[in-house]
Scaffold this motif. Structure first.
Motif, PDB file in Angstrom:
ATOM      1  N   ALA A 282     -13.461   8.436 -49.311  1.00 21.46           N
ATOM      2  CA  ALA A 282     -14.299   8.629 -49.537  1.00 21.46           C
ATOM      3  C   ALA A 282     -15.263   7.370 -50.503  1.00 21.46           C
ATOM      4  CB  ALA A 282     -14.957   9.373 -50.474  1.00 21.46           C
TER       5      ALA A 282
ATOM      6  N   LEU B 265     -17.398   6.045 -53.423  1.00 30.02           N
ATOM      7  CA  LEU B 265     -17.668   6.829 -54.324  1.00 30.02           C
ATOM      8  C   LEU B 265     -18.522   6.285 -55.242  1.00 30.02           C
ATOM      9  CD1 LEU B 265     -14.680   9.293 -55.173  1.00 30.02           C
ATOM     10  CD2 LEU B 265     -17.110   9.869 -53.917  1.00 30.02           C
TER      11      LEU B 265
ATOM     12  N   GLN C 257     -22.150  13.869 -56.011  1.00 31.60           N
ATOM     13  CA  GLN C 257     -20.435  14.045 -56.711  1.00 31.60           C
ATOM     14  C   GLN C 257     -21.325  14.628 -58.549  1.00 31.60           C
ATOM     15  OE1 GLN C 257     -19.783   9.217 -55.875  1.00 31.60           O
ATOM     16  NE2 GLN C 257     -21.049  10.033 -57.659  1.00 31.60           N
TER      17      GLN C 257
ATOM     18  N   CYS D 188     -16.956  17.799 -49.918  1.00 33.12           N
ATOM     19  CA  CYS D 188     -16.461  16.528 -49.898  1.00 33.12           C
ATOM     20  C   CYS D 188     -16.935  15.582 -48.316  1.00 33.12           C
ATOM     21  CB  CYS D 188     -15.237  17.261 -50.192  1.00 33.12           C
ATOM     22  SG  CYS D 188     -14.257  17.609 -51.856  1.00 33.12           S
TER      23      CYS D 188
ATOM     24  N   ARG E 110     -26.029  11.341 -52.778  1.00 30.08           N
ATOM     25  CA  ARG E 110     -24.233  10.738 -52.649  1.00 30.08           C
ATOM     26  C   ARG E 110     -24.725  11.386 -54.421  1.00 30.08           C
ATOM     27  NH1 ARG E 110     -22.027   9.474 -48.424  1.00 30.08           N
ATOM     28  NH2 ARG E 110     -20.753   8.665 -49.286  1.00 30.08           N
TER      29      ARG E 110
ATOM     30  N   LEU F 139     -10.912  13.995 -50.941  1.00 25.98           N
ATOM     31  CA  LEU F 139     -12.456  12.796 -51.187  1.00 25.98           C
ATOM     32  C   LEU F 139     -11.552  11.609 -50.565  1.00 25.98           C
ATOM     33  CD1 LEU F 139     -14.658  13.310 -54.214  1.00 25.98           C
ATOM     34  CD2 LEU F 139     -14.904  13.472 -51.612  1.00 25.98           C
TER      35      LEU F 139
ATOM     36  N   LEU G 102     -19.502  13.506 -48.511  1.00 26.28           N
ATOM     37  CA  LEU G 102     -19.114  12.506 -49.085  1.00 26.28           C
ATOM     38  C   LEU G 102     -17.883  11.215 -48.828  1.00 26.28           C
ATOM     39  CD1 LEU G 102     -18.604  13.527 -53.104  1.00 26.28           C
ATOM     40  CD2 LEU G 102     -20.633  11.882 -52.187  1.00 26.28           C
TER      41      LEU G 102
END
Length: 421
Positions: A239, A241, A210, A165, A206, A236, A168
């Motif tokens: 983050a 994503l 995930q 985490c 990345r 997160l 990310l």
């Protein structure tokens, strides 16, 4: 070395006896002999008492036979004492051997445990170091090494998840995302065209991170339960994503405060105990269809730049969408709000569909419905709160809860909602 740290052999022996639970040898023999003599005397008197003591007679000289019997008795007594000494000595030897074996097994176990922990620490350190490597392939290797560690050693899963985490949460994309970059498919296409080679490789790392998280959080009837990591907390916050998915996953708690979701985001049928999405931004479509957000779901100030689908979702004790902005359709068809639902000052730029939704308490004070709003067949345990809410006008397709309607429009084309009671 000082005298305090030295000890005599006698002191060492005393500590050894105490550790083994043994008495000193002379003390043990004295106690055994005393116990044996006492037992013989008690037995003799008990025997005489049971059969009656013979009357005393005048002593007679001992003949040869009697002397021989007395000699045999003396030898037997000596032999018994020797056997007693041998018994005590044998017991102590056996006890020492047993304790020595136990200590040997414990030492071997401790040594093996220390060696295992040392290997785990080395593997963890090497994997974390690999995540900072300049080459993407090495970073990928570090991720998969951490995954293997967490799968084999449940005690280290929380730490491994926290490391992934944290990776990310590191910045990756520019702060400004082009408005049309997330429309039509996934975000990969835009990234392949707009990022340099190093950034494209980082994207793959990345996406792998995930995928690792999701792979161990999937929890449905046909999933592999041996790979599931229970009780996981995902932090997160902030983050970035990309095409993120927790579809069919079960998570104890997630923290996406201030996170940016780019591309398609999927929480289809996900089970999340506590969900924090405060100030998050969805640059693309997101689905929470049939998701279960158990205790609390907080979307305060979140921005949904694509379609937000909460069709059939179950939201628990509290659902907060205050100050949320829905730029595209907001679909809450058949959603169940088991606790209080707060949409205060929320903005619905397109359709706001609450058809057949059920509310325990619904608060839409100050909400703004710029597109079509429908509450057709919606159920409310208590009357909905729409004080200060406004809606586009004229709009003949609005379907409001009972006893609510719009008045004439203001100069901006928005009409306030009023209660006809």
């Amino acid at each position: 070395m000082s005298d305090e740290n030295t000890s005599s052999p006698e002191q060492d022996a005393k500590r050894g006896h105490k550790a083994l639970g043994l008495w000193p040898m002379w003390y043990a023999l004295t106690a055994c002999l005393a116990a044996a003599v006492s037992l013989v005397v008690i037995t003799w008197f008990m025997f005489n008492w049971l059969i009656g003591s013979p009357p005393r007679e005048s002593p007679k000289p001992l003949d040869i036979t009697t002397q021989l019997e007395l000699a045999k008795l003396a030898f037997a007594t000596v032999a018994g004492l020797g056997a007693l000494v041998a018994l005590v000595t044998g017991y102590r030897r056996q006890r020492i051997d047993e304790v020595a074996q136990i200590l040997a097994r414990k030492t071997a176990g401790d040594t093996a445990h220390d060696a295992t922990e040392r290997r785990i620490t080395e593997l963890y350190g090497q994997s974390v170091e690999q995540l900072g490597h300049e080459h993407a392939a090495v970073r990928l290797g570090g991720l998969y090494a951490l995954e293997r560690l967490a799968q084999d050693k449940a005690d280290h899963r929380g730490t491994v998840v926290s490391v992934i985490c944290a990776y990310l949460r590191m910045p990756f994309l520019p702060r400004e995302i082009p408005a049309d970059s997330y429309r039509g498919g996934t975000y990969h296409r835009y990234l392949r065209e707009g990022l340099n080679r190093a950034a494209q490789q980082e994207l793959q790392v990345r996406l792998a991170a995930q995928s690792i998280l999701r792979g161990h959080l999937v929890h449905h009837q046909g999933s592999d339960k041996t790979k599931f990591w229970p009780g996981v907390i995902l932090d997160l916050s902030g983050a970035e994503l990309i095409d993120f998915s927790l579809q069919e996953c079960k998570v104890f708690m997630v923290n996406f405060e201030g996170a940016r979701f780019i591309g398609y985001t999927g929480f289809l049928t996900a089970e999340i105990g506590i969900a924090d999405f405060i100030g998050s931004t969805f640059h693309g479509a997101v689905t929470f269809e049939r998701a279960a957000l158990g205790h609390a779901a907080n979307f305060d100030g979140s921005q949904f730049k694509g379609t937000a689908d909460f069709k059939g979702a179950v939201l628990g004790d509290m659902a907060v969408f205050a100050r949320a902005v829905f730029s595209e359709d907001a679909i809450f068809t058949r959603a169940r709000f088991k606790g209080s639902a707060y949409f205060s000052v929320a903005k619905f730029a397109a359709m706001a569909n609450f058809t057949e939704a059920s509310f325990k308490r619904a608060v839409f004070n100050g909400a703004e419905f710029s597109g079509r709003a429908t509450f057709e067949s919606a159920q409310f345990d208590t009357g909905p709160e729409l004080a200060g809410a406004t809606a586009s006008y004229p709009e003949n397709n609005h379907i409001w809860p009972d006893r609510w309607r719009t008045e004439s429009a203001a100069s901006d084309g928005m009409a306030p909602l009023v209660n006809s009671e």
